[in-house]
Scaffold this active site. Structure first.
Site, PDB file in Angstrom:
ATOM      1  N   HIS A 225       0.845  -1.189   0.000  1.00 33.78           N
ATOM      2  CA  HIS A 225       0.000   0.000   0.000  1.00 33.78           C
ATOM      3  C   HIS A 225       0.882   1.241   0.000  1.00 33.78           C
ATOM      4  CE1 HIS A 225       1.162  -0.358   4.200  1.00 33.78           C
ATOM      5  NE2 HIS A 225       0.814   0.914   4.360  1.00 33.78           N
ATOM      6  N   ASP A 227       0.963   5.269   1.688  1.00 28.59           N
ATOM      7  CA  ASP A 227       0.360   6.041   2.775  1.00 28.59           C
ATOM      8  C   ASP A 227      -0.385   7.238   2.188  1.00 28.59           C
ATOM      9  OD1 ASP A 227       1.427   4.312   4.630  1.00 28.59           O
ATOM     10  OD2 ASP A 227       3.193   5.549   5.024  1.00 28.59           O
ATOM     11  N   HIS A 282       4.834   0.073  -0.254  1.00 30.40           N
ATOM     12  CA  HIS A 282       5.608  -0.714   0.688  1.00 30.40           C
ATOM     13  C   HIS A 282       4.758  -1.810   1.325  1.00 30.40           C
ATOM     14  CE1 HIS A 282       3.851   2.735   2.814  1.00 30.40           C
ATOM     15  NE2 HIS A 282       3.855   2.000   3.931  1.00 30.40           N
ATOM     16  N   ARG A 292       8.336  -8.344  15.552  1.00 34.81           N
ATOM     17  CA  ARG A 292       8.794  -7.053  15.048  1.00 34.81           C
ATOM     18  C   ARG A 292       7.825  -5.962  15.488  1.00 34.81           C
ATOM     19  NH1 ARG A 292       7.871  -3.717  10.630  1.00 34.81           N
ATOM     20  NH2 ARG A 292       9.695  -2.538   9.910  1.00 34.81           N
TER      21      ARG A 292
END
Length: 346
Positions: A225, A227, A282, A292
């Site tokens: 996607h 931002d 990304h 993570r």
């Protein structure tokens, strides 16, 4: 601001099953709901050599502004060192994020985001656009973090709130500095950037957790996607997972470097720059060994700000039609990957 953002999402409610994350603590095998189909690009080891590593820019470098401009044009992203945010501030926020996500599922669900809400605990808002669920849980903060934190820690929320508010203030200062530099590169007029440095801006903090996954090669931490923001400043724990799509190179990993922040440009800056600056597509991959964490700070103009391509002279035609930030959020809420094409003029 939280109310205003909620209004921006009100016409695009999510279903409850699209909000509630999996209880990862009780899962030992990958459920079919989270098993993504294998693609050819997944066979790529993403080792493209030094020429395909996103730039690391020293903000104290006399040429920093020029390097940032080049990175925005070529990558839509860069890593930033000597950014001025104290390491202790970043470490404290990561500690609080770990404390939050380590809680039992029933505690976290006390702050579950509403169907039309913009804040609280839940799945990524992009979830409805994909046929499979992501190996991810998040916590979104818009305005004060205390409203939702009190639901989780009725008597022990001040520490969390203090760390998040301090982080938000520090990130705003850095975002303003970067925005002034980027707008100077673009030659944007003074009257068009009066909101920068004022309280008339939009911002949000997104805490992300990507638990250890039993079958990481079949799962997706965060689907591809861009931002919506003007720019995003990201702290990632010292665990790899973030990847950026680079034309001609495929998915390139953004490996963590100590005390650096990842900066990527969003759709709004892509529009303002008349496509000169990329909006970085990304995604996040997961692993079986280490959980993570990341903390994203989203920075944008006010929701009533009219986003219009800035062109230096008549030889450059605007590539997008003008619309407010709020209206663009509405367009993207219906069309995650096609929002930019829907407002294109060419």
């Amino acid at each position: 601001m939280a109310t205003t953002l909620s209004e921006a999402y009100r016409d695009h409610p999510l279903h409850l099953h699209q909000i509630i994350p999996l209880d990862f603590s009780s899962i030992r095998t990958l459920p079919d709901s989270h098993a993504w189909p294998h693609t050819e690009e997944d066979d790529d080891d993403n080792d493209h050599g030094a020429g395909s590593c996103i730039p690391i820019i020293d903000l104290m470098d006399p040429n920093a502004m020029e390097l940032i401009g080049l990175a925005c044009e070529k990558w839509g992203a860069f890593q930033l060192k000597n950014h001025g945010i104290p390491l202790t501030v970043i470490e404290e926020v990561e500690i609080e994020a770990k404390r939050l996500f380590a809680l039992p599922a029933d505690r976290k669900l006390k702050a579950l985001r509403s169907a039309v809400g913009a804040t609280g605990y839940g799945r990524a808002r992009i979830s409805p656009f994909f046929p499979k669920h992501m190996w991810h849980e998040g916590f979104t903060i818009v305005g004060s973090p205390c409203d939702d934190a009190k639901k989780i820690w009725p008597n022990d929320h001040p520490r969390f709130c203090e760390k998040m508010e301090n982080y938000q203030k520090q990130m705003k200062v850095l975002a303003e500095k970067l925005t002034h530099m980027i707008f100077k590169i673009l030659g944007i007029k003074e009257e068009e950037k009066k909101w920068v440095g004022s309280t008339k801006h939009s911002e949000a903090i997104q805490l992300n957790s990507y638990p250890c996954c039993p079958e990481p090669n079949r799962a997706m931490g965060l689907a591809p996607h861009t931002d919506t923001s003007l720019l995003t400043i990201l702290h990632q724990s010292q665990t790899s997972g973030l990847q950026i799509l680079k034309e001609g190179a495929g998915w390139v990993p953004v490996h963590p470097h100590p005390n650096t922040l990842v900066v990527n440009t969003g759709d709004i800056l892509h529009i303002l720059s008349n496509s000169r600056f990329r909006c970085a597509l990304h995604r996040v991959m997961v692993n079986s060994a280490r959980q993570r964490y990341s903390v994203a700070y989203f920075y944008s103009p006010p929701l009533d700000y009219v986003v219009s391509p800035f062109v230096l002279d008549d030889s450059f035609l605007p590539r997008f039609r003008p619309l407010s930030v709020k209206d663009y959020i509405g367009v993207k809420a219906k069309n995650l990957r096609g929002a930019l094409s829907l407002i294109s003029t060419i």
